[in-house]
Each structure stands twice: as structure tokens, then as C-alpha cells.
Design an enzyme around this catalytic site. Sequence first.
Site, PDB file in Angstrom:
ATOM      1  CE  LYS A 112      26.151 -25.713  44.396  1.00 47.34           C
ATOM      2  NZ  LYS A 112      26.325 -24.725  43.328  1.00 47.34           N
TER       3      LYS A 112
ATOM      4  CG  ASP B 291      24.524 -29.814  39.745  1.00 41.08           C
ATOM      5  OD1 ASP B 291      24.905 -30.150  40.876  1.00 41.08           O
ATOM      6  OD2 ASP B 291      23.644 -28.958  39.537  1.00 41.08           O
TER       7      ASP B 291
ATOM      8  NE  ARG C  46      19.350 -24.825  44.788  1.00 38.29           N
ATOM      9  CZ  ARG C  46      19.048 -25.992  45.339  1.00 38.29           C
ATOM     10  NH1 ARG C  46      17.866 -26.207  45.831  1.00 38.29           N
ATOM     11  NH2 ARG C  46      19.939 -26.947  45.394  1.00 38.29           N
ATOM     12  N   GLY C  47      19.058 -26.041  41.367  1.00 38.00           N
ATOM     13  CA  GLY C  47      19.003 -27.503  41.507  1.00 38.00           C
ATOM     14  C   GLY C  47      18.852 -28.104  40.132  1.00 38.00           C
ATOM     15  CB  ALA C  48      20.707 -30.740  38.358  1.00 40.78           C
TER      16      ALA C  48
ATOM     17  CD  GLN D 214      23.552 -23.784  47.316  1.00 40.47           C
ATOM     18  OE1 GLN D 214      24.454 -23.639  48.152  1.00 40.47           O
ATOM     19  NE2 GLN D 214      23.772 -23.623  46.010  1.00 40.47           N
TER      20      GLN D 214
ATOM     21  NE  ARG E 282      23.516 -22.165  38.153  1.00 38.08           N
ATOM     22  CZ  ARG E 282      23.331 -22.746  39.331  1.00 38.08           C
ATOM     23  NH1 ARG E 282      22.106 -23.076  39.721  1.00 38.08           N
ATOM     24  NH2 ARG E 282      24.355 -23.032  40.100  1.00 38.08           N
TER      25      ARG E 282
HETATM   26  C1  LIG Z   1      19.061 -32.614  42.825  1.00 39.92           C
HETATM   27  S1  LIG Z   1      20.674 -32.206  42.501  1.00 39.92           S
HETATM   28  C2  LIG Z   1      20.734 -30.518  42.847  1.00 39.92           C
HETATM   29  C3  LIG Z   1      22.139 -29.993  42.784  1.00 39.92           C
HETATM   30  O1  LIG Z   1      22.111 -28.664  42.281  1.00 39.92           O
HETATM   31  C4  LIG Z   1      22.735 -27.849  43.252  1.00 39.92           C
HETATM   32  O2  LIG Z   1      23.420 -26.802  42.691  1.00 39.92           O
HETATM   33  P1  LIG Z   1      22.741 -25.324  42.670  1.00 39.92           P
HETATM   34  O3  LIG Z   1      22.109 -25.108  44.017  1.00 39.92           O
HETATM   35  O4  LIG Z   1      23.908 -24.403  42.383  1.00 39.92           O
HETATM   36  O5  LIG Z   1      21.750 -25.371  41.543  1.00 39.92           O
HETATM   37  C5  LIG Z   1      23.677 -28.770  43.956  1.00 39.92           C
HETATM   38  O6  LIG Z   1      24.788 -29.073  43.167  1.00 39.92           O
HETATM   39  C6  LIG Z   1      22.773 -29.950  44.140  1.00 39.92           C
HETATM   40  O7  LIG Z   1      23.391 -31.114  44.492  1.00 39.92           O
END
Ligand SMILES: CSC[C@H]1O[C@H](OP(=O)(O)O)[C@H](O)[C@@H]1O
Length: 339
Positions: free
Chosen positions: A238, A227, A46-48, A186, A79
Site C-alpha cells: 500500500k 501485494d 480487498r487485500g492481496a 485501511q 486490480r
Molecule cells: C495481506 S497483504 C494486504 C495488502 O493489500 C492491501 O491493499 P488493498 O487494501 O488496496 O487491497 C495493502 O497493500 C495490504 O498490505
Amino acid sequence: MLPATIEWKEGRLLLLDQRQLPSRTEYVSCESAEETARAIENMTVRGAPAIGVAAAYGLVLALKGEDFAAAARRLAGTRPTAVNLFWAIRRMEALWRANEDKNKDELYLIMEKEAKNIHDEDIEINKSIGRFGQEILPEKGAAITHCNAGALATAGYGTALGVFRAAAEAGKEIKIYADETRPRLQGSLLTAYELQRDGFDVTVITDSMAAFLMSRVKIDAAVTGADRVAMNGDAANKIGTYSLAIAAKRHGVPFYIAAPLSTFDAGCASGEDIPIEERGGGEVRAVGGVEVVPEEIKVWNPAFDVTPNELITGIITERGIIRAPFAENIKKFFPGRKR
Ligand SMILES: CSC[C@H]1O[C@H](OP(=O)(O)O)[C@H](O)[C@@H]1O
């Protein structure tokens, strides 16, 4: 040393299973685009930026026997909010179309090299974000972050946490407060783990404590990831980021977004245009595996929210910090860019 978030080994994609952290360090091996898509959907990765890199490798795996265009559509449907996913897919698709006439082996090597380029570039971009971003921090102070925008959300080093890493490398002493980040946690599960392993002074707080913390403790900056960033500077991140930005505004704490230019979407004029992923209610209904909200009670679970640009002090990118007026200043970074 943190375990690698993503590894490409002998034609296999190894993804650190972030659902098991911090208690277990396990990898999921993906051998197809379909398996990669499932790993993105279930948040193994996960993570953009990280899901963009994973999708790029997923399209290399697709060459082993899946319909490439269908694989690209499948990955794009995993996603909806993180624009890095679509940026990486478009980049790989363009290369595939330009080399469709090559024999299978040649095409595979070309595509594999491009996925590795996307992977390696992301780490360098994050270090550049860190170099620019650390300038906003004092020699000694405190910062707050939300969710995980660290090495675990990227190919390595991190965006928001990359700013903190670069500050530490510059000899600065920054105490970090990490929002736990309900409902997927997270912050407490990933950011605290990352920063603690890298020797940071990190304190986990609940999301609802952030405003009170700022009223009692001097916080020099709030820094989060993103994101997707619209062309007027509105930023999706998030869920809970918007609340943090409101609290920061109320307490005069500068609020920064740290994001690569690949997170900006020329197709989004403002935050109104950013699609927000809604995930299943189970993530909110249960806490620690124990159901606290019965099925008969409705639950709303948007995974992201949008922070309007008027709450943002600056957007830290690999080419510098973009400040207001955002629409005008963002345009300078994308001369004549189509979506
Ligand atoms: C480096 S930005 C990562 C960004 O992605 C996360 O969302 P997720 O854990 O649902 O993929 C979150 O928004 C982070 O800030």
C-alpha cells in the site's frame, strides 16, 4: 470474534463489505464471476490474499453459466498489483483445463473443492507466517504497521497482523501503532477495528506521524504486508509503505514484510517490473465525503508503492524469514519455478 472476511454458503460467495466497516457489518452476496469482479474492483473485498480467494470462488460461480475463460480474464483485469489474484486464477484455470472433459456436476465439485482448498490453505499459511514472524518481537515492546494486512486482507488471521496475533498467543505484550493509511484509511478503519476487537493495545497515527513517533518512542519493528514481491526482494505494498521503510531505516527500526510465497512473482526481477494500480482521483480529492481538492486541480493516486530491498530487514514467509542477500536467498524457495 471478527466476522468472516469470505464465506462460501450453498454455492454463494458472501463477502464482508469492508467499505462499511467498522460502523456496519454487512455482507455482499456474489452469484457470478462478474459480481465477484465488481466486488474486487470496488474494494468490497480487498487485500492481496483475500482477492485471490474471492477470485477462486468467482471462477466456481462462472461455471453456472458464464464463459469460463472470459470470466478468468474479467477477474484478472480487476486490480493489477496483487499477484495472489493471478496466482489463484492460474491455479483454477489449470484445474479447469485438466477436467474440461468431466460432466458439469463433476467439474463443479472439483472446482469448488479447489477454491475451498485455496481458502483453507491461506489461513494455515498465515498462521505459519505468524509463528516465524513473532520471533522478531520482544516479550514486551511496540511495533508499527501500515494499511491492513490482517484477517480482513486474507482468508483469516492475517499476514502482518498474524505476526502480532502469534506474538500475543506466545504471551508477548506488543503495543501496535497503526498508520491510518490515506487515502482509503485501511489502517484506521480496518486494522484498528481488527486489533481492538482482538484486545490489542492499538494507537492510530496519521501516516506523516510515523517518523516522529520513531524519533520519540522505541519501536521494535515495523511489519507490513505485501501485494507483490520481486525476485530481488523489492516489495510492492500500500502507498506509504516506502515512506515508512525510509523512516524505519533512519531510526534503526527493523522493517519486515510479511507475505506468503504466493505473493512472490518470478516474472518480476525487481520492483521496476511490478505494475502499480492507479485509482480514481476522487479517493484523494474528498475527505470524509467532503471535496477538499477542486476538480480543476490535478490529483495522482497510485494505490501502491515499491520498497527497495535495501530497506527491508526480512521477508517473513510461511517457510521462514528470508533475509539479504535477497535474490540469492529467494531463489532457494523457488527452485526452477516458471512464472
Ligand atoms: C495481506 S497483504 C494486504 C495488502 O493489500 C492491501 O491493499 P488493498 O487494501 O488496496 O487491497 C495493502 O497493500 C495490504 O498490505
